[in-house]
Design a protein around this motif. Structure first.
Motif, mmCIF file in Angstrom:
data_model
loop_
_atom_site.group_PDB
_atom_site.id
_atom_site.type_symbol
_atom_site.label_atom_id
_atom_site.label_comp_id
_atom_site.label_asym_id
_atom_site.label_seq_id
_atom_site.Cartn_x
_atom_site.Cartn_y
_atom_site.Cartn_z
ATOM 1 N N UNK A 160 8.475 -17.997 -4.002
ATOM 2 C CA UNK A 160 9.602 -17.235 -3.442
ATOM 3 C C UNK A 160 10.347 -18.065 -2.404
ATOM 4 N N UNK A 161 9.580 -18.882 -1.685
ATOM 5 C CA UNK A 161 10.156 -19.698 -0.626
ATOM 6 C C UNK A 161 11.007 -20.828 -1.194
ATOM 7 N N UNK A 162 10.550 -21.399 -2.288
ATOM 8 C CA UNK A 162 11.200 -22.591 -2.852
ATOM 9 C C UNK A 162 12.620 -22.290 -3.323
ATOM 10 N N UNK A 163 12.758 -21.158 -4.034
ATOM 11 C CA UNK A 163 14.080 -20.810 -4.541
ATOM 12 C C UNK A 163 14.807 -20.024 -3.454
ATOM 13 N N UNK A 164 15.515 -20.714 -2.613
ATOM 14 C CA UNK A 164 16.143 -20.139 -1.421
ATOM 15 C C UNK A 164 16.752 -18.770 -1.712
ATOM 16 N N UNK A 165 16.203 -17.739 -1.047
ATOM 17 C CA UNK A 165 16.628 -16.386 -1.359
ATOM 18 C C UNK A 165 17.472 -15.773 -0.253
ATOM 19 N N UNK A 166 18.325 -14.832 -0.638
ATOM 20 C CA UNK A 166 19.071 -14.006 0.310
ATOM 21 C C UNK A 166 18.212 -12.810 0.711
ATOM 22 N N UNK A 167 17.449 -12.336 -0.282
ATOM 23 C CA UNK A 167 16.602 -11.158 -0.069
ATOM 24 C C UNK A 167 15.232 -11.448 -0.667
ATOM 25 N N UNK A 168 14.205 -11.358 0.173
ATOM 26 C CA UNK A 168 12.848 -11.574 -0.313
ATOM 27 C C UNK A 168 12.109 -10.242 -0.296
ATOM 28 N N UNK A 169 11.446 -9.911 -1.394
ATOM 29 C CA UNK A 169 10.674 -8.679 -1.457
ATOM 30 C C UNK A 169 9.206 -9.044 -1.555
ATOM 31 N N UNK A 170 8.409 -8.476 -0.655
ATOM 32 C CA UNK A 170 6.972 -8.743 -0.708
ATOM 33 C C UNK A 170 6.246 -7.431 -0.961
ATOM 34 N N UNK A 171 5.599 -7.324 -2.104
ATOM 35 C CA UNK A 171 4.903 -6.095 -2.473
ATOM 36 C C UNK A 171 3.412 -6.275 -2.192
ATOM 37 N N UNK A 172 2.956 -5.686 -1.117
ATOM 38 C CA UNK A 172 1.566 -5.790 -0.658
ATOM 39 C C UNK A 172 1.065 -7.235 -0.637
ATOM 40 N N UNK A 173 1.740 -8.091 0.125
ATOM 41 C CA UNK A 173 1.353 -9.504 0.130
ATOM 42 C C UNK A 173 0.012 -9.751 0.809
ATOM 43 N N UNK A 174 -0.451 -8.816 1.624
ATOM 44 C CA UNK A 174 -1.695 -9.075 2.358
ATOM 45 C C UNK A 174 -2.908 -8.470 1.671
ATOM 46 N N UNK A 175 -2.678 -7.838 0.516
ATOM 47 C CA UNK A 175 -3.774 -7.170 -0.197
ATOM 48 C C UNK A 175 -4.911 -8.150 -0.495
ATOM 49 N N UNK A 176 -6.087 -7.842 -0.004
ATOM 50 C CA UNK A 176 -7.268 -8.650 -0.294
ATOM 51 C C UNK A 176 -7.318 -9.989 0.423
ATOM 52 N N UNK A 177 -6.506 -10.156 1.466
ATOM 53 C CA UNK A 177 -6.507 -11.453 2.154
ATOM 54 C C UNK A 177 -7.278 -11.410 3.467
ATOM 55 N N UNK A 178 -7.798 -12.560 3.868
ATOM 56 C CA UNK A 178 -8.509 -12.680 5.139
ATOM 57 C C UNK A 178 -7.503 -12.597 6.289
#
Ligand SMILES: Nc1ncnc2c1ncn2[C@@H]1O[C@H](COP(=O)(O)OP(=O)(O)OP(=O)(O)O)[C@@H](O)[C@H]1O
Ligand SMILES: [Mg+2]
Lengths: 253, 336
Positions: A160-178
């Motif tokens: 998501x970061x690489x393709x420079x975005x105007x709008x970034x959507x994160x759907x539960x990005x922290x799910x299951x993370x330390x």
């Protein structure tokens, strides 16, 4: 403040299931919107309408920077600058890391010929600069099947970061993370605001959403139960109100 | 590619050196190649006179393309997670196109292009049924297998067509002539089609999408891959090449039998799976299929030349397929 994205009267029905009903939702320029709601509330469905994956039921409108979108598709969403870190990560397990980063948007030279060399080089750069992989066994050729949960999320975020975005959507990005991986994901959300872009941040943990969001929208069983600016209420008030939504389906109790 | 290894401390697997890494990466291809070598040595021992003369290799280069040609594009379909069982009928369906147009115009070239067009149409029908109606390809192509064969039999009334008038045409020389008076042209066609499809699978956006579609169709869709179009295209390519293969077989035999293609089903499908393409989709190589086709072709030729009865064919096929698939899996696992 202008809007980068506006949804007007959006509904989505899957057979008998009304996943979304008459939803009005917008994201302002350089705004981070926290989207909260119970399991099955319709958050991911809303995301997939914004990315052109689902077509909304007739009658609704999607506007991008004030212009109405017709015949919306994933490819067009990408072209306009909408990037998503999907809840399901959207990776292809048996393919190499570089093929996952460039999935669906392969770098090509004339006639659709893959520019493999450039994709490998870019992936290598991203591995060092953005992914922060600690395992030295990972190369650009590694298949993502054996990656840890944090590494998989790293791939999805880096994409998501690489393709420079105007709008970034994160759907539960922290799910299951330390804790440390979660911090990276939250830092990414903050970096979006610092870069002057917008984001939609979905997370079940309000302790993650509250600190980074400018505005919080609560979705309940397919409808918008309410919304408020962060500086209107404290984390404790937010917690109380969310309990109320679970009971009554209404934010103002 | 080597810079990432020098930039980081070497991991355990990387420390094992370039040889092991090479073995790991190409385990499957090497396994298939080893099987081919073993089969060849066995035949050499079993029938040295035959296997040291060049005739067997020439007959082998002439007949193996009949199914190797189709196994190559069929690999694409299997990588997307689908299957096409109708190709044997499409071989004959294409030749109906030739039959009709040749009889009407007297032109072998027009007949040839009609043959290819019929193949494309058949592939398109398969692709549309699978993608637009959502019928599982296993079922859909069993249906069209009968359907295309039925259309052929109704149109031809079961009667064949002599193709002797093609013998003195350039078309005949290009398709099934003998290069340098010896090597069957269809062998070069197999290599050429293999090379073109290899290119598209490994070095073109289309191929990248073929792998993604078979690996995780949901992820591919979410990331904007037009998975329906990818699948339809793979079915069309199989249809086109199957019709071409039907033309190759018929012009080689100088007769079009409406039943042409029967008997190639198993050898074709076995070539794809023996070549290491996964039934689950997402992985597979053109090289593997290519070598595997020639292993299967060699078994046929070898059994006959070794003086074994045809009854042995299936037993030996079975043995070799089971042994080599197990070997591939073992090699793959050992090197992980
Ligand atoms: N493709 C689909 N077909 C049928 N029903 C669907 C589909 N996608 C979602 N649904 C249904 O729509 C409703 C909303 O689902 P959605 O995934 O949007 O919820 P969510 O808010 O993201 O939940 P979670 O927090 O668990 O991820 C659910 O009842 C779900 O079963
Ligand atoms: Mg969800």
């Amino acid at each position: 403040m202008g809007y980068v994205l506006q949804l007007k009267n959006i509904s989505k029905t899957f057979g008998e299931v009304a996943a979304l009903h008459d939803v009005n939702f917008e994201v302002g320029d350089n705004e981070i919107v926290g989207l909260l709601g119970d399991n099955g509330a319709g958050k991911s469905t809303l995301v997939k309408i914004i990315t052109g994956y689902h077509q909304p039921d007739p009658g609704g409108e999607v506007l991008w920077k004030g212009k109405r979108l017709d015949h919306f598709s994933v490819a067009r969403a990408h072209a306009m600058g909408i990037e998503v870190v999907y809840q399901e990560r959207a990776l292809a397990d048996k393919q190499s890391l570089w093929r996952n980063i460039f999935m669906g948007r392969e770098l090509t030279t004339a006639g659709g010929k893959l520019d493999v060399r450039r994709m490998r080089a870019e992936t290598l750069k991203l591995m060092q600069s953005a992914m922060g992989f600690t395992s030295s066994a990972i190369t650009t050729e590694s298949t993502v099947k054996t990656f840890s949960g944090g590494e998989r999320q790293g791939v999805a975020i880096t994409r998501a970061l690489y393709f420079k975005a105007e709008l970034v959507i994160l759907d539960e990005p922290t799910m299951g993370l330390s804790l440390s991986e979660t911090k990276k994901a939250l830092d990414f959300v903050r970096s979006i605001r610092d870069a002057g872009k917008s984001a939609i941040f979905i997370d079940h943990n309000i302790f993650h959403v509250y600190p980074v969001a400018d505005r919080i929208v609560v979705l309940d069983r397919g409808t918008i139960a309410g919304q408020f600016l962060k500086n209107e209420l404290t984390l404790q008030e937010l917690t109380d109100r969310l309990y109320a939504v679970a009971k009554t389906g209404n934010l103002s109790y | 590619m080597s810079s990432e290894e020098t930039a980081r401390p070497l991991s355990k697997s990387a420390q094992r050196g370039p040889v092991v890494r090479f073995l790991r990466k190409y385990a499957l291809q090497l396994g298939i190649f080893a099987v081919a070598l073993i089969v060849w040595v066995l035949f050499l021992i079993g029938a040295p006179r035959t296997f040291l003369s060049k005739e067997i290799y020439i007959s082998f280069m002439s007949t193996t393309p009949f199914f190797a040609l189709i196994a190559i594009p069929l690999t694409l379909v299997v990588i997307t997670g689908e299957i096409d069982l109708s190709f044997a009928s499409v071989m004959s369906f294409g030749m109906v196109g030739y039959d009709l147009v040749f009889v009407a115009t007297g032109s072998v070239w027009l007949g040839f292009f009609a043959c290819l067009a019929f193949g494309i149409a058949a592939g398109l029908i398969n692709g549309l049924i699978v993608v637009k109606f959502g019928v599982p390809s296993l079922v859909a192509t069993i249906g069209t297998w009968y359907l295309f064969r039925g259309v052929v039999l109704v149109i031809t009334n079961g009667a064949g067509l002599g193709l002797t008038e093609t013998t003195n045409t350039a078309l005949h020389d290009i398709i099934v002539g003998r290069a340098f008076g010896v090597i069957p042209m269809q062998f070069f066609w197999t290599i050429a089609i293999g090379a073109v499809i290899w290119f598209f699978l490994n070095r073109h956006r289309f191929g990248a999408h073929v792998y993604l579609t078979g690996d995780n169709i949901e992820s591919a869709r979410l990331m904007g891959v037009n998975v329906g179009r990818v699948k339809i295209l793979t079915f069309v390519i199989v249809g086109l090449v199957a019709a071409f293969a039907g033309f190759v077989v018929s012009t080689e035999l100088l007769f079009y039998w409406p039943t042409v293609g029967d008997g190639y089903q198993l050898t074709t499908i076995a070539s794809v799976f023996l070549g290491g393409t996964s039934v689950f989709g997402g992985t597979g190589t053109i090289f593997g299929t290519f070598v595997a086709s020639f292993i299967i072709g060699a078994i046929n030729a070898g059994i006959v030349a070794s003086g074994l009865t045809n009854f042995w064919t299936q037993l030996i096929y079975g043995l070799i397929i089971v042994a080599s698939v197990s070997l591939q899996t073992l090699i793959g696992r050992r090197l992980k």
